[in-house]
Design an enzyme around this catalytic site. Structure first.
Site, PDB file in Angstrom:
ATOM      1  N   ASP A  72       3.118   9.859   8.913  1.00  0.00           N
ATOM      2  CA  ASP A  72       2.875  10.804   7.831  1.00  0.00           C
ATOM      3  C   ASP A  72       1.959  11.942   8.257  1.00  0.00           C
ATOM      4  O   ASP A  72       1.399  11.940   9.343  1.00  0.00           O
ATOM      5  CB  ASP A  72       2.276  10.083   6.621  1.00  0.00           C
ATOM      6  CG  ASP A  72       1.259   9.003   7.022  1.00  0.00           C
ATOM      7  OD1 ASP A  72       0.545   9.208   8.016  1.00  0.00           O
ATOM      8  OD2 ASP A  72       1.194   7.966   6.345  1.00  0.00           O
ATOM      9  N   ASP A 141      -4.101  -0.948  -2.107  1.00  0.00           N
ATOM     10  CA  ASP A 141      -3.104  -1.179  -3.146  1.00  0.00           C
ATOM     11  C   ASP A 141      -1.754  -1.585  -2.564  1.00  0.00           C
ATOM     12  O   ASP A 141      -0.740  -1.605  -3.261  1.00  0.00           O
ATOM     13  CB  ASP A 141      -2.937   0.063  -4.030  1.00  0.00           C
ATOM     14  CG  ASP A 141      -2.512   1.299  -3.242  1.00  0.00           C
ATOM     15  OD1 ASP A 141      -2.254   1.190  -2.025  1.00  0.00           O
ATOM     16  OD2 ASP A 141      -2.443   2.389  -3.850  1.00  0.00           O
ATOM     17  N   HIS A 143       0.037  -0.113  -0.114  1.00  0.00           N
ATOM     18  CA  HIS A 143       0.993   0.895   0.347  1.00  0.00           C
ATOM     19  C   HIS A 143       1.064   0.932   1.873  1.00  0.00           C
ATOM     20  O   HIS A 143       0.076   0.694   2.562  1.00  0.00           O
ATOM     21  CB  HIS A 143       0.649   2.288  -0.216  1.00  0.00           C
ATOM     22  CG  HIS A 143      -0.563   2.928   0.376  1.00  0.00           C
ATOM     23  ND1 HIS A 143      -1.793   2.938  -0.237  1.00  0.00           N
ATOM     24  CD2 HIS A 143      -0.735   3.613   1.541  1.00  0.00           C
ATOM     25  CE1 HIS A 143      -2.663   3.593   0.505  1.00  0.00           C
ATOM     26  NE2 HIS A 143      -2.050   4.008   1.604  1.00  0.00           N
ATOM     27  N   GLU A 148       3.175   4.965  -1.917  1.00  0.00           N
ATOM     28  CA  GLU A 148       2.278   4.447  -2.935  1.00  0.00           C
ATOM     29  C   GLU A 148       2.998   3.440  -3.837  1.00  0.00           C
ATOM     30  O   GLU A 148       4.227   3.332  -3.805  1.00  0.00           O
ATOM     31  CB  GLU A 148       1.748   5.613  -3.774  1.00  0.00           C
ATOM     32  CG  GLU A 148       1.048   6.706  -2.964  1.00  0.00           C
ATOM     33  CD  GLU A 148      -0.380   6.350  -2.598  1.00  0.00           C
ATOM     34  OE1 GLU A 148      -0.653   5.167  -2.344  1.00  0.00           O
ATOM     35  OE2 GLU A 148      -1.219   7.258  -2.557  1.00  0.00           O
TER      36      GLU A 148
END
Length: 263
Positions: A72, A141, A143, A148
């Site tokens: 990314d 979380d 991801h 996400e």
């Protein structure tokens, strides 16, 4: 799924680096047949990169015939920005090994045509025969890359809005100021990662314990995108003991037992 449990972060980093080197050397890449390696950024892989550099300097591995694809990049940050992932990779890995510039692939966060950039990235991976080994980390979380919670488990490379929790976690790289953290990024998709021949996820620290629990013991869900690894035929998690604190004792005992004599 394989789960390797190591005592601490340093041991995890060295294990993963040696695993990468083992696969590159086993593959015996050539200019006509490159080994394709997917790479992450962030705090978790820094130790792995240091050990990979160390192994390269000891002539245990060459990256001359290795192609890399990073997961990314922030939108709006030029490569010269110290917080861009291109800058991170140059400082922490690329400039220390013998990767050829033409074999380094990174998403362009300054592109004027995001759809074309994403499409070309997917094509570049496909043209090289796919990723042999994709290394990743995970957010608190759950991801992977910047996929996400509630991202499609079949998603491809695309633009993604970042949650406040992700931006807060990354604020430490931006003078602890969340306002300086970009709100969007361009990222490979969960489906892109899962197309790889093998996927290895590094999970370290007690703050990642819930993510690890969902990855291994939870249901497959787009709420915890790391759980998609359960569907991969060659999925591997390498974690430290701190990250296992929310796993059942039976789960930990099982993986410690079956992996005690493995690589």
């Amino acid at each position: 799924m394989r789960v390797i449990i190591k005592p601490d972060y340093e041991t995890v980093s060295k294990w993963v680096a040696n695993y990468v080197v083992y696969h590159i050397n086993k593959f015996r890449p050539t200019p006509e047949r490159l080994f394709v390696l997917g790479l992450p950024t962030g705090g978790t892989p820094i130790g792995m990169y240091k050990e990979l550099i160390n192994l390269y300097q000891k002539r245990k591995v060459s990256f001359e015939n290795v192609a890399t694809f990073n997961m990314d990049e922030y939108i709006g940050l030029p490569p010269s920005n110290p917080q861009s992932y291109r800058f991170f990779m140059e400082e922490n890995f690329f400039k220390h090994v013998n990767l050829k510039p033409q074999n380094i692939h990174m998403l362009n966060g300054l592109t004027k045509d995001y759809e074309k950039e994403c499409r070309n990235y997917e094509k570049a991976i496909k043209d090289l025969g796919g990723v042999n080994l994709f290394i990743g980390g995970v957010g608190e979380d759950g991801h992977i890359a910047f996929n996400e919670p509630f991202s499609s488990l079949r998603s491809r490379t695309r633009v993604k809005t970042l949650t406040e929790s992700t931006r807060q976690a990354n604020a430490r790289f931006f003078e602890n100021n969340i306002e300086k953290v970009p709100t969007t990024a361009i990222t490979v998709g969960v489906g892109t990662i899962m197309d790889s021949a093998e996927v290895l996820i590094m999970i370290t620290g007690e703050n990642k314990a819930e993510a690890l629990q969902h990855a291994i013991e939870g249901n497959i869900s787009h709420v915890w995108t790391v759980s998609a690894l359960q569907m991969h035929p060659h999925g591997l998690i390498v974690c430290d003991k701190d990250a296992t604190k929310k796993l059942s004792s039976e789960t930990v005992a099982y993986f410690m037992d079956i992996e005690k004599n493995n690589f």
